[in-house]
Design a protein around this motif. Sequence first.
Motif, PDB file in Angstrom:
ATOM      1  N   PRO A  27       0.788  -1.241   0.000  1.00 59.08           N
ATOM      2  CA  PRO A  27       0.000   0.000   0.000  1.00 59.08           C
ATOM      3  C   PRO A  27       0.819   1.289   0.000  1.00 59.08           C
ATOM      4  CG  PRO A  27      -0.931  -1.569   1.543  1.00 59.08           C
ATOM      5  CD  PRO A  27       0.318  -2.194   1.012  1.00 59.08           C
TER       6      PRO A  27
ATOM      7  N   ARG B  80      -3.658   1.482  -9.602  1.00 60.44           N
ATOM      8  CA  ARG B  80      -4.487   1.655  -8.410  1.00 60.44           C
ATOM      9  C   ARG B  80      -5.971   1.558  -8.783  1.00 60.44           C
ATOM     10  NH1 ARG B  80      -3.179   4.274  -3.689  1.00 60.44           N
ATOM     11  NH2 ARG B  80      -1.303   5.138  -4.606  1.00 60.44           N
TER      12      ARG B  80
ATOM     13  N   LEU C  54      -6.003   1.101  -0.782  1.00 61.01           N
ATOM     14  CA  LEU C  54      -5.664   1.830  -2.012  1.00 61.01           C
ATOM     15  C   LEU C  54      -6.234   3.250  -1.986  1.00 61.01           C
ATOM     16  CD1 LEU C  54      -6.340  -1.258  -4.211  1.00 61.01           C
ATOM     17  CD2 LEU C  54      -4.170  -0.009  -4.258  1.00 61.01           C
TER      18      LEU C  54
ATOM     19  N   TYR D 194      -0.506  -7.287  -6.077  1.00 56.13           N
ATOM     20  CA  TYR D 194      -0.814  -6.377  -4.967  1.00 56.13           C
ATOM     21  C   TYR D 194      -0.929  -7.181  -3.666  1.00 56.13           C
ATOM     22  CZ  TYR D 194      -2.657  -2.579  -2.233  1.00 56.13           C
ATOM     23  OH  TYR D 194      -2.822  -1.622  -1.251  1.00 56.13           O
TER      24      TYR D 194
END
Length: 343
Positions: free
Chosen positions: A50, A59, A117, A172
């Motif tokens: 993050p 994102r 995010l 991610y």
Amino acid sequence: MYTQSFNVPDGSDEAKSAGLRAVAKPLTASEAALQAQFDTRIDADGKIEPRDWMPEAYRKTLVRQISQHAHSEIVGMLPEGNWISRAPSLKRKAILIAKVQDEGGHGLYLYSAAETLGTSRDQMLAALHSGKAKYSSIFNYPTLNWADVGVVGWLVDGAAIMNQIPLCRCSYGPYARAMIRVCKEESFHQRQGYEALLVMMKGTAEQQAMVQDAVNRWWWKCLAMFGPPDADSPNSVQGMRWGIKRISNDDLRQKFIDATVPQAKVLGVTLPDPELKWNEERQHHDHGAIDWDEFWSTVNGHGPCNKERLGTRVKAHNDGQWVRDAALAHARKQQQRNLKEAA
Ligand code: FAQ
């Protein structure tokens, strides 16, 4: 039952050779350096966390996919939740309550992953409630009888696992980590559905017919869960280049079909596709055409249950307002008490 390996080829070489970069035109020299660092990490199959710099488009794509996924889990509680009060035994009821509760938990992990995010849960929920955000097409179909509950476990959760195991390797970090637990729980969901159907298939001719009828109604909808064909999937190439998606929509669909055919045989049901047959040359099953018009119509709000599902979610959210208000009031009081004690 689903033991798809975590290190299956991801096809990202194809995307790399297509010359795709995370952002086409970085604006400044420092952004270009950050972009290069990001690309290097993605190329090395590293994780983005993050606090790391990331291109805005990366994102945005993650917020889109993770929030849609979260909404799917939450809306996905409704078709089965409908059967908790009508489960045929205490055992089945307890299993179903646990399963539906798990789906709620998955939604919450995923909202939390999306919040890292920079998008708030309120924003995500507002997008769902206004009909702007998508959720999986599959949850806009009705569960007509108990066999549907078993088929949702077997096929819907089965398709979900097939799609989600590669997401455990998503670039991610928070999404990838959330998916590990989600997949373990989905595996239990898939097995409980299959086991419930096995029991029904040992029952009366009427019960067997119910299972076959449910399979007939859900099969094609489950194949569409993997998303449009690769050629019509606008997000796939970039998603794979970024290591968000690891396996394409069509390849996952094929894996699901190949895994499900032998399970259907053991169960004793026929999958409703006359064109379904093993292709020796491809070492995969060929299958008939999916009705993409129906899929898009459902995704765009015109499926049999879209209005009901969204209406139920909005009502549940509004009915829960007093709980959120009470929790906030309690937190404020607690904070004031702590401040007083510290003074
Ligand atoms: N339904 O370019 P692509 C579950 C949309 S959880 C609705 O291929 P992408 C657990 C797509 O969003 C099930 N919309 O998109 C459970 C995009 O629209 P956008 C959910 C769909 O993102 C079990 C447009 O079409 N799982 O079942 C669908 O690269 C039992 C173009 O598509 C996930 O969400 C669809 N089926 O690939 C709970 C997994 N397919 O956003 C309760 C995470 C596509 O541009 C009971 N998500 N669209 O406006 C993913 O893996 C991907 O987002 C895909 C779509 C594969 C769903």
